[in-house]
Scaffold this motif. Structure first.
Motif, short mmCIF file in Angstrom:
data_model
loop_
_atom_site.label_atom_id
_atom_site.label_comp_id
_atom_site.label_asym_id
_atom_site.label_seq_id
_atom_site.Cartn_x
_atom_site.Cartn_y
_atom_site.Cartn_z
N GLU A 1 60.76 6.76 56.31
CA GLU A 1 60.99 7.05 55.12
C GLU A 1 59.92 8.07 54.56
OE1 GLU A 1 62.99 5.15 53.10
OE2 GLU A 1 63.85 4.13 54.81
N GLU B 1 57.24 9.63 52.38
CA GLU B 1 56.21 9.31 51.85
C GLU B 1 55.76 9.66 50.30
OE1 GLU B 1 52.68 9.87 54.37
OE2 GLU B 1 53.55 9.33 55.97
N ASP B 2 54.79 9.58 49.51
CA ASP B 2 54.80 9.65 48.28
C ASP B 2 54.99 11.24 47.57
OD1 ASP B 2 52.03 10.62 48.94
OD2 ASP B 2 50.94 9.25 47.95
N ASN B 3 54.84 11.76 48.80
CA ASN B 3 55.12 13.51 48.32
C ASN B 3 56.44 13.73 48.47
OD1 ASN B 3 55.10 13.37 51.08
ND2 ASN B 3 53.64 15.22 51.38
N GLY B 4 57.16 12.77 49.06
CA GLY B 4 58.68 13.20 49.12
C GLY B 4 59.06 13.61 50.64
N ARG C 1 59.04 13.16 54.78
CA ARG C 1 58.99 12.46 56.07
C ARG C 1 58.48 12.97 56.99
NH1 ARG C 1 65.51 11.60 56.28
NH2 ARG C 1 65.14 13.83 56.27
#
Length: 284
Positions: free
Chosen positions: A268, A270-273, A275
């Motif tokens: 998935e 992560e918070d920065n878009g 993977r």
């Protein structure tokens, strides 16, 4: 029945994927599909998978199965991408649970290791259908504990057990691998009728010939350089052990294993878009 078989060879990983069907408009299975991955840039692409999609749509086939012979160490699985576009259930041998556990510490996986990322876990000898075609899962451990060959009509897709006769057999030095177990698995395959068609998962052609992937039981028994008739288990184990000690790790083993033991699902974002794949240091 004699299934119709369309191969797709990926020269970057020497992998052969297959579409197995009984004619235009029929149900089909896709075996060992490839997701393209550039280890230098970390980019994925779908050139191989898109070729499979084009063939399936051209033939108006209905995908019922996406079959993995094992958790590959040399390419990322294209099964989720194909499932998104074509449907079908992803299947692999139930021994995938052992492979997940073998890599759990290295990859620091703390989730359930029950193989449930896959739609179907095949037990040894389990039968299933692909439209009118009868299929059977043959447990052939040795390369890994989870290896399955799929017998569909007069054809067997052998995964990483056998290669073409002039190349030999698969390595056995991965976690849970065993040369003696592979010998027995291969000999069981070679007890099938001599005319049985055998389809390889890989070909690493020696100089002087192009890629090939189809042979027969009779040809393997007569000419396989590692395990033809007359080669004992003791001789095979000595050869395989010595040879495996000289082999380097596959280029894509770390990206491939962590993706493929999760049914080909990519991590998935992560918070920065973005993977990320894990590269464990000094762990293998």
């Amino acid at each position: 029945m004699k299934p119709l078989i369309q191969p797709f060879f990926d020269p970057a990983t020497s992998t052969v994927s297959y579409v197995v069907h009984s004619g235009a408009g029929s149900d089909c299975a896709i075996i060992d599909p490839v997701l393209d991955f550039d280890p230098k840039s970390g980019r994925t692409s779908t050139t191989n998978a898109d070729q499979v999609i084009a063939f399936v749509r051209e033939q108006k086939l209905n995908v019922t199965w996406l079959l993995e012979t094992h958790a590959h160490a040399d390419h990322l699985s294209g099964a989720p991408y194909l499932q998104k576009h074509l449907g079908g259930q992803i299947g692999i041998g139930a021994g995938i649970k052992d492979v997940q556990k073998a890599f759990a510490h290295v990859l620091n996986r703390k989730d359930r290791l029950d193989g449930m990322e896959f739609g179907r876990l095949f037990e040894a000898g389990e039968t299933f259908t692909i439209g009118p075609l009868q299929a059977r899962a043959l447990h052939v451990p040795g390369h890994t504990p989870a290896d399955m060959a799929y017998q569909i009509g007069d054809a067997v897709f052998v995964g990483d057990t056998l290669f073409m006769p002039d190349v030999g057999t698969a390595r056995c030095d991965f976690p849970g691998g065993s040369a003696s177990v592979l010998y027995r698995s291969v000999r069981r395959l070679l007890e099938l009728p001599p005319a049985t068609r055998l389809f390889m998962c890989h070909d690493y052609p020696p100089a002087g010939r192009g890629p090939q992937w189809e042979t027969t039981v009779a040809e393997q028994r007569a000419a396989n350089i590692h395990i033809r008739d007359g080669i004992s288990e003791e001789e095979f184990v000595a050869m395989r052990t010595t040879r495996d000690a000289t082999l380097s790790m596959p280029t894509l083993i770390l990206p491939a294993i962590q993706v493929n033991i999760s049914a080909g699902k990519l991590p998935e974002a992560e918070d920065n878009g973005v993977r990320y794949l894990r590269i464990p240091l000094d762990a293998i």
